[in-house]
Structures are given as C-alpha cells and as structure tokens.
Design a protein around this motif. Structure first.
Motif, PDB file in Angstrom:
ATOM      1  N   CYS A   1      96.318  26.423  53.418  1.00 32.69           N
ATOM      2  CA  CYS A   1      96.652  26.095  52.039  1.00 32.69           C
ATOM      3  C   CYS A   1      97.891  26.884  51.666  1.00 32.69           C
ATOM      4  O   CYS A   1      97.900  28.109  51.780  1.00 32.69           O
ATOM      5  N   ARG A   2      98.945  26.210  51.268  1.00 33.80           N
ATOM      6  CA  ARG A   2     100.182  26.902  50.940  1.00 33.80           C
ATOM      7  C   ARG A   2     100.209  27.369  49.490  1.00 33.80           C
ATOM      8  O   ARG A   2     100.983  28.243  49.131  1.00 33.80           O
ATOM      9  N   CYS A   3      99.363  26.740  48.668  1.00 35.44           N
ATOM     10  CA  CYS A   3      99.382  27.087  47.246  1.00 35.44           C
ATOM     11  C   CYS A   3      98.600  28.361  46.952  1.00 35.44           C
ATOM     12  O   CYS A   3      98.663  28.879  45.848  1.00 35.44           O
TER      13      CYS A   3
ATOM     14  N   TYR B   1     107.018  24.494  45.073  1.00 39.20           N
ATOM     15  CA  TYR B   1     107.487  25.846  44.726  1.00 39.20           C
ATOM     16  C   TYR B   1     109.009  25.973  44.703  1.00 39.20           C
ATOM     17  O   TYR B   1     109.553  27.045  44.936  1.00 39.20           O
TER      18      TYR B   1
ATOM     19  N   ALA C   1      91.771  24.161  43.418  1.00 40.73           N
ATOM     20  CA  ALA C   1      92.969  23.558  43.994  1.00 40.73           C
ATOM     21  C   ALA C   1      94.159  23.841  43.112  1.00 40.73           C
ATOM     22  O   ALA C   1      94.019  24.122  41.928  1.00 40.73           O
ATOM     23  N   GLN C   2      95.314  23.764  43.717  1.00 43.54           N
ATOM     24  CA  GLN C   2      96.526  23.661  42.921  1.00 43.54           C
ATOM     25  C   GLN C   2      97.097  22.275  43.159  1.00 43.54           C
ATOM     26  O   GLN C   2      96.763  21.353  42.445  1.00 43.54           O
ATOM     27  N   CYS C   3      97.916  22.098  44.199  1.00 39.08           N
ATOM     28  CA  CYS C   3      98.400  20.731  44.416  1.00 39.08           C
ATOM     29  C   CYS C   3      97.284  19.832  44.925  1.00 39.08           C
ATOM     30  O   CYS C   3      97.284  18.636  44.706  1.00 39.08           O
ATOM     31  N   GLY C   4      96.357  20.405  45.666  1.00 37.85           N
ATOM     32  CA  GLY C   4      95.225  19.636  46.162  1.00 37.85           C
ATOM     33  C   GLY C   4      95.484  18.866  47.447  1.00 37.85           C
ATOM     34  O   GLY C   4      94.615  18.128  47.899  1.00 37.85           O
ATOM     35  N   TYR C   5      96.634  19.068  48.050  1.00 34.53           N
ATOM     36  CA  TYR C   5      96.928  18.325  49.282  1.00 34.53           C
ATOM     37  C   TYR C   5      95.998  18.761  50.420  1.00 34.53           C
ATOM     38  O   TYR C   5      95.642  17.963  51.282  1.00 34.53           O
ATOM     39  N   CYS C   6      95.608  20.021  50.394  1.00 33.90           N
ATOM     40  CA  CYS C   6      94.749  20.547  51.457  1.00 33.90           C
ATOM     41  C   CYS C   6      93.275  20.243  51.215  1.00 33.90           C
ATOM     42  O   CYS C   6      92.440  20.482  52.077  1.00 33.90           O
TER      43      CYS C   6
ATOM     44  N   SER D   1      95.163  28.730  47.136  1.00 32.73           N
ATOM     45  CA  SER D   1      93.906  28.444  46.423  1.00 32.73           C
ATOM     46  C   SER D   1      92.698  29.048  47.139  1.00 32.73           C
ATOM     47  O   SER D   1      91.552  28.733  46.819  1.00 32.73           O
TER      48      SER D   1
ATOM     49  N   ILE E   1     102.426  21.996  52.451  1.00 29.02           N
ATOM     50  CA  ILE E   1     101.447  21.523  53.432  1.00 29.02           C
ATOM     51  C   ILE E   1     101.685  20.061  53.817  1.00 29.02           C
ATOM     52  O   ILE E   1     101.477  19.669  54.959  1.00 29.02           O
TER      53      ILE E   1
HETATM   54  S1  FES Z   1      96.222  23.449  46.969  1.00 31.04           S
HETATM   55 FE1  FES Z   1      98.226  23.009  47.628  1.00 31.04          FE
HETATM   56  S2  FES Z   1      98.055  23.266  49.758  1.00 31.04           S
HETATM   57 FE2  FES Z   1      96.127  23.897  49.048  1.00 31.04          FE
END
Ligand code: FES
Ligand code: FES
Lengths: 726, 159
Positions: free
Chosen positions: B135-137, A378, B98-103, B139, A326
């Motif tokens: 969100c790519r992760c 990833y 969240a995973q990476c939390g960027y979104c 979540s 993202i």
């Molecule tokens: S938590 Fe990684 S893009 Fe949403």
C-alpha cells in the motif's frame, strides 16, 4: 507564492458550460464567481457541487461535500460532488499543495452560503414571511412558528439556475453551530471500492475501445534505429504498430494481445548515456550554475559566526524518490477528427486539456478532459503522460484507445521527487545558544507540470526533443526557513537548472527535505550545547500555538528529558527523537516524536512508535485528517528508511518492487495522533504537513540511541553501521 | 471444442475466449467485466490483482487461465452474498481502511483467506499474511485494525 508564468503559447479555454451556467473565461488562478458554476439544486432534492479540484485518494471529495452540506443545511448524503471535468466544473488549476480545502473549500463554502441566502429570500416571498421568521432544516425552509408553511430547496430551485454572482458579503454559519463539519464522515467512495465496483480510470470501458501498450526506449537519450512491425504480425487481434520519432505504441483488440505485442516487437535503439554517474550525483547537482534566492537575511551571519564559541557544519542529502503509485498510469482517449474526449487521473484537468490540444493540434475548446480517480499519486506521476499517449494513439487510429503503463514504465518514466543537497552552518555562544544559523539548499524546481505539450514524455518522444527547461523554479524554498527565533540567520535557495532525472512535484515539494536538514541540524546544535532536544527547540519557539503542538507531542510520547546521545551500549540500542515544523511556515503545525531500536551489529533500524501532534486550524473531518496523518507518516517513513531511485548512466535500475522496495506491514510502527482542533482558525490543508517531520525525528532518535548521525536519506543499515564506527 | 477452457468464478461457469496463456487477471477484468482485481505490477509482487483460488489468496496477474482448472475462483465481487457485504468488506468500511483504495482488493482478499484458515491470528501472523500486499498510501494501520474487526464480526456471525 510565485505565480506560474504565462507561457506565450499557453491557452485560456472558454469552456462550454452547463446549460444556464454563467461561465465565462477565467484566467489562471482566477476562480469563477458565478454561483451556478459551483452549486446546482436538483429536482430530486439532491445538490450537485462542482469542484475543479480532483480526488487524489486523500478523501477531499467527502470533506468538500461536508462543507457544502453544512452551509446549505442539507444532509451530507444528498450532496454529490462532480470534480475535474472541463465541460462541467470550474477551472481551479491543479490539485496540489494541500490547497483543496482552503481553495475549493472556501469557494464552495461561499457559494453554498450564497445559495442558501438566495433561497431564503425566495422562500420569504413565496411564503409571505419575513426572512427572520424562517429557518432551514434538511433543505426545507419553513416559518419557525408555523412549520407547516414551508418550501423545499428543490421546489424553489430544482433544475433551475441561480444566475447570481457569489458576493464577498454573504454571511457564513458560525463554527459553533456546525453539525456536519468537524465530525468524522465516512468516505463516500469506499463502499463502491470494497464491492469491486468500477471506481478507477483503470476500470473505465468505452464502447469500441482498443487496448494499447507502449514500447519505450531504454532511456530518453536513445534514438530509434528500426522497428519491425512484421515481428508481431502473428498476434491475433493486432490493430496497429504506431511509430513516430521515438514513440512506439502497440494497439490490439484485447489487452493480453497488446501486452504480448509489446514484448514481442523487434525494435533496435541506438543507445546513449542519459543520466549522471550516481556516485557523483550530489556533486554533479551542486556544481551546476545556480539562480539564488535569499529567503531570510537577519543580522550579520559572518560576524556572528566569527564570535561564536562553537561552530558546526553539516551536509544532508536527499536522493530521487519515486511516487510509486500502486496502480501504474492509465488513460482512455477518444479522438474523432477535431474533437477529443480524454479520461485521465490528472491533478490538473484544465491545464492538461490545453497541453493535449497543442499535442493533437486541435482547438483547446474541443478537448474535454474528464478526471477519473487513479491510485494515490501524491504529486505528479505518470498520469498526464499516459493521457497524452492515449490521445496520440486514438488520433492515429480514430477509435477510443486505452493505454495502461506497466510497472516498469511508471518507475522509469514518471517524474521523480528531485535530489537535493542541504548544507547548514551554525554557531553557539558560551551559553549554548544559537548565535548564528545559515541554511543553504541546492535543488532543481520541484514543479514541472504539463502546462504545455513539450513537458509531456509523449511529446518529447514524438519530436526527439528534450523537455524544455523549466521557466520558473518553485518548491525548494518550502520550509527552508524555520519558525525558530534565531537572532542571526540566513536562508538561501540555490536553484539549479538541470534536475538530472526528470523531476516534478511530490508531496510537500522541498518541505520534507528541508525539514529533515533543519530539524537534524537543530538536534546537532542541541547535542553540542548539551541540552535536551525538546527543551532546546522550545527556547526558540515564540508562538503559543506552535509551542502547544510540540508540547502535546512530547506529552503523549512520554518524553524523557536528557541530552542526546544516550549512547545506549545494549546490543539493540533504543532512543527517541523529535522534530517540529510549521508547514510553509504559516500553515499546519506538526510535531513528531519517534522511538527507534538500532541493532548495533548490523545497523538495522526498527521504528517502534511514532507520535504526531497536528494543528491544521478548524478540522473539517477528524477521521479524514487522522487518515492523512497516518498515511503521511507511513509514506515518509518508507522514504526515510528505504527509498532511493538507483540508476547508472544508461538506465534507471529501480524498475520494480524489488529494486525499489517500500515499507511493509511488518515494518509499520505504532502511530499515535493528537489532533488539536482550532474552530476559530481557518482550515488549512492536512494532506502534506505531517510528511515533513518523520525523517528528522527518526534520524534524531538513531542519534539518541547510538550517537551515530545519519545525514543521508535513506537510513540504510550500512549507513547507520558506518556512523557507528568501530 | 475439446480444448475450450471453462472457469468457475463467483459460483458461475464461464467459457473463456482468451488464449490459454492469458493471465487470469485480464480474463476476469475484460471478459467477465469484474473491476475488483486490479493490475499493479504484473509480477506477483504487490497483491493488487489477488483473487481467491479455492481458499487461497492468489495473484492473478501471471497465472495462466488454462491452469485454473476446476478450482473455484472468488473475486472481491464474489464475497458479496445476496447483496450483503462479507464481514471483511464490512470491517474495511467500518475502519475507513483506505485512502485511494487501489490496494483494497488485495487487502480484503488476503484478509478473507487468512481468517478462513486462521480465525484468530496473532499480530505477527496478520502482518506476515499481508506483507505481500503493498500500500503506497500508508493505510497499513487502518487495514490492521480492519482485520481485527473482521475477526470479531466473523465470530459474531458464527455465534
Ligand atoms: S490505499 Fe492507496 S495504495 Fe493502499
Ligand atoms: S499485479 Fe499481480 S501482484 Fe502486482
């Protein structure tokens, strides 16, 4: 696992350690046995733990801290992880392949246990007690019967180094005594992220930092004819238009100025074709010379096939996929003469620091690489290349430079998950049993990490030289063999040299594609035998632990036994499908059941519900594992239903979220997860396994609903419609 | 100077140095030093850069700073009141959404705007409100649960 080849000009960096650290030169893949490289007890009772692995958005930072806190007997919140800093942490190569818990986790567990043992010995002396009279609670060692006779870790060791080697003999805690491991722990990074505190590489500000954007050629084969630096002269704050070879970067004082300059700069390229014709992608891929690896050869396939009553053959294809993080790649570099500090969200701080030293032509030990989190990656996205871009621009200007890739930069230049072709042949005997199984896969290497400069886009643009062909091939063998006990089987990987588009690792490497083909074909055989898909799989699974996972998924899903397809005649047909895999054949075990609806008129697929059963041995953080499984399922569903990198001979045409759409909230199914904890089994990674089963489970469910077999990812409405016939 | 741009962000007025056509995102991040809104696509297609413009969740990556006018801007940071997390922020932590939390920034901003306007949204309304946030992760489900939790936390606050 194939050992990475040592390139002659690869580097081995002795690193400047922390004061007192017993750091020594570590070769590739060899992990330091110096206790001080892993654990430090601070004066304020906190514990610093060092890991050469990095946080790629999966929550390993928290899981590693749990392991350390558990073995040391300190509260979780007192453990601080320092990850991926070449000046401070051990060299642990790449963070990849769900190996962080089994690799770094094991090393930290040993180190923590060793530290605890050493401090108990010290305490025995200090308190004048026997070791077996002592107990540890929350970092305080006390005489069990007279707890007022006590000493804390910090009093013993605060700020000092152990100067000890981690031995292999240190005893670990018994899993039954675990207080912290095995319980869900809240992610340590989340509060800062919801508050909007600087958390990502994108947020880093270094004093005096300039802002840069890149002006890339239309494709890697284009050559620069001219660049007109005067065309951006009027932009205030312009610092430099840097050009060398086909590499162009614009540097300005402010970010919006750099953006404006990148848009406005007049550049002429001589264009040339760089990609194959997309319509012929799979034949082009397959028609290359191959290097073959026979992975399984059991019995005489040709003979067994000749004697089979039914013979079936099917070809499955996997297009290029984008990591599509993202947040596009970003990095900051500060190169001053012979020294460089570079902040990047790389999965491999040590290997990248070596590649960048080559690129900058300075000694490897002068490059400090500091990992900072990026958006979830990833695998290998553009992060390493952006670090190189920043390094080159900073070297040219002599000031710190921040490079931010655009969305389009990322889509076009990030290494893709490679395209693959899988061909499976099988024969059934009169009873419908699998008499012969032959699996072949054509694939380029899934790994092309930046171990040396030439693998970085930046270096290729600077020199005008194409990326060197990978010296070793890796990844396509992952899950090419199944765990089914077929009497006669053959599994072969055909490695091709040219990936056609730049490609590198994406979650599970070839594991997802191979499982898609294997588990779709398993379904085709079950259907040909007229047997229920679940029952058919159970016929060939011999290990109790594997059967249990499959059965657990079926039970939770409420699996209805019947041979597929149901051939539901309704306008919106419904069906369910199953898929099973053991990741890398001996790691986590996953079974997935998907329920779908298919709209006959359009071929549109809606996935309603997905059930996953998951056994990754000892579970460190149950909620963390669930989070990973949910993420894997949603991402792999997105890949299976929607994703395909499009291109023509001149351009990659998937360059934004409209030309490369991913799954949205409206399309997200219900997901149910059954976690099977095995406290006596080793903890294996959970970051990837559940990514491999989704596509096949969905394809099998589409078949169950309609009788249409989709063998091409993604399962677009047109493809499903085509499969429906009439 | 008559043409000086002044914007109101998180309750404070800020004179802007950037050129008038500069997207709000860069002013917030680089002039005001805010790290909530993030660059994701620059094309109003992912939601990473969202802020509240008035009560509306708005992408800031293309919006020229000169068009903001008097409307109050609230960023992720601005949802915190006297050190207390906003119930939506709290809900995202409680659900570990969240995973990476960027979104996350965009997710929280969109949720805050949704629940402001529609305190008891239907499942469909929630999903549609968040469809502009990618969100790519993966979540998504946690985020949906966080929206529900935020809904009940907000009721608790009123009552
Ligand atoms: S938590 Fe990684 S893009 Fe949403
Ligand atoms: S960055 Fe603004 S919507 Fe993507």
């Amino acid at each position: 696992m194939a050992a990475p080849t040592q390139d002659s000009n690869s580097w081995r960096g002795p690193r400047t350690g922390r004061p007192g650290s017993g750091r020594r030169e570590a070769a590739w893949g060899e992990v330091s046995d110096q206790l001080d490289d892993w654990i430090a007890i601070e004066k304020d009772e906190s514990v610093t733990a060092f890991s050469g692995k990095v946080e790629l958005g999966t929550g390993v930072r928290t899981a590693l801290a749990q392991i350390v806190a558990e073995e040391l007997d300190v509260p979780l919140e007192r453990v601080h992880m320092v990850m991926g800093d070449t000046a401070r942490t051990p060299d642990e190569g790449y963070t990849a392949g769900s190996m962080t818990i089994s690799g770094s986790g094991t090393a930290l567990r040993k180190a923590a246990a060793e530290a605890r043992r050493a401090m108990i010995e010290m305490a025995a002396e200090r308190l004048d007690a026997q070791i077996n009279e002592l107990r540890v609670r929350e970092g305080v060692i006390a005489v069990t019967r007279q707890p007022e006779r006590s000493v804390s870790y910090a009093e013993l060791m605060g700020g000092k180094s152990f100067e000890l080697q981690v031995s292999d003999k240190t005893k670990f805690k018994e899993p039954k005594d675990y207080q912290i491991v095995g319980k869900s722990a809240a992610r340590a990074d989340l509060p800062a992220k919801v508050r909007g505190e600087a958390s990502f590489i994108h947020d880093l500000k270094v004093p005096g930092m300039l802002q840069a954007r890149l002006v890339r050629p239309p494709n890697p084969a284009a050559k620069l004819i001219s660049v007109d630096a005067d065309s951006v002269k009027d932009i205030p704050g312009m610092v430099k238009v840097f050009q060398r070879g086909n590499f162009i970067g614009v540097v300005a004082e402010r970010e919006e100025q750099a953006i404006q300059a990148a848009k406005q700069l007049k550049v002429k390229w001589q264009e040339a074709a760089a990609y194959p014709n997309m319509q012929e992608l799979f034949t082009t891929l397959r028609n290359q010379p191959t290097e073959d690896q026979a992975l399984v050869e059991k019995g005489d396939f040709n003979k067994a096939l000749a004697g089979a009553t039914k013979k079936i053959q099917a070809t499955y294809t996997q297009p290029f996929h984008a990591h599509a993080s993202i947040g596009p790649a970003c990095a900051v570099a500060d190169v001053q003469g012979e020294h460089a500090t570079i902040w990047a969200s790389t999965p491999g701080p040590y290997p990248l620091s070596g590649a960048l030293a080559q690129l900058l032509n300075i000694p490897a030990e002068n490059v400090r690489l500091i990992f900072m989190e990026g958006a979830g990656s990833y695998g290998q996205n553009g992060a390493d290349d952006a670090a190189a871009d920043a390094a080159i621009l900073s070297q040219a200007i002599g000031k710190p430079v921040r490079v931010q890739w655009t969305r389009e930069d990322e889509f076009i230049w990030e290494p893709k998950s490679p395209a693959m072709v899988m061909e499976v042949r099988g024969g059934l005997d009169a009873k419908g049993n699998v008499a012969a199984w032959d699996y072949q896969v054509w694939s380029p290497s899934h790994v092309a990490r930046a171990r040396f400069a030439g693998q970085l886009v930046t270096a290729q643009l600077l020199s005008g030289q194409a990326a060197p062909q990978s010296r070793f091939s890796f990844g396509a063998e992952r899950n090419a063999p199944t765990n089914y006990a077929f009497p006669v089987q053959r599994v072969t990987v055909h490695y091709v040299g040219d990936s056609l588009l730049r490609a590198s690792s994406f979650r599970s490497l070839g594991g997802a594609e191979n499982t898609f083909a294997n588990e779709s074909f398993m379904d085709e055989l079950a259907a040909a035998a007229g047997v229920d898909a679940l029952e058919y799989r159970l016929r060939y699974l011999t290990e109790a632990r594997e059967r249990e996972v499959l059965e657990a998924a079926a039970k939770r899903a409420g699996w209805e036994s019947h041979p597929s397809p149901r051939k539901d005649k309704a306008e919106v047909a419904e069906g369910r499908g199953v898929a099973f895999a053991r990741y890398e054949n001996d790691q986590a075990i996953v079974a997935c059941v998907a329920e779908v609806q298919v709209e006959r008129a359009s071929g549109m697929v809606r996935v309603k519900r997905i059930v996953v059963a998951h056994d990754c041995g000892l579970i460190i953080n149950p909620d963390g594992v669930k989070n990973q499984v949910e993420g894997n399922v949603i991402q792999s569903l997105s890949r299976a239903l929607k994703e395909e990198v499009k291109f023509d001979e001149m351009r990659i045409t998937s360059r934004d979220w409209e030309t490369y759409p991913i799954l949205t909230f409206s399309e997200t199914p219900e997901i149910e997860i059954v976690l099977i904890n095995r406290p006596e089994e080793p903890a294996v990674g959970a970051g990837e396994p559940s990514t491999v089963t989704t596509a096949a489970a969905v394809a099998n469910a589409i078949f169950d609903a309609t009788g249409a077999r989709v063998r091409q990812i993604p399962f677009t409405a047109e493809r499903v419609r085509e499969g429906l016939g009439d | 100077m008559s043409d000086e741009i002044v914007i109101t962000v998180n309750g404070k007025r800020h004179p802007v140095q950037a050129a008038a056509d500069t997207p709000l995102l860069y002013v917030l991040r680089n002039e005001l030093g805010l790290a909530g809104p993030h660059y994701g696509c620059g094309e109003e297609k992912c939601g990473a850069c969202m802020v509240l413009v008035g009560a509306k969740a708005t992408q800031s990556c293309k919006l020229p700073v000169s068009e903001v006018g008097q409307t109050r801007i609230t960023t992720l940071e601005g949802l915190i009141e006297e050190g207390e997390l906003h119930p939506v922020q709290q809900a995202f932590i409680e659900e570990q959404a969240a995973q990476c939390g960027y979104c996350l920034n965009g997710m929280i901003i969109s949720t805050a705007a949704l629940l402001w306007k529609t305190p008891h949204p239907s499942e469909l309304q929630i999903r549609e409100a968040l469809d502009g946030n990618l969100c790519r992760c993966g979540s998504h489900l946690r985020i949906l649960r966080a929206v529900r939790r935020a809904e009940s936390l907000l009721i608790g606050e009123e009552g």
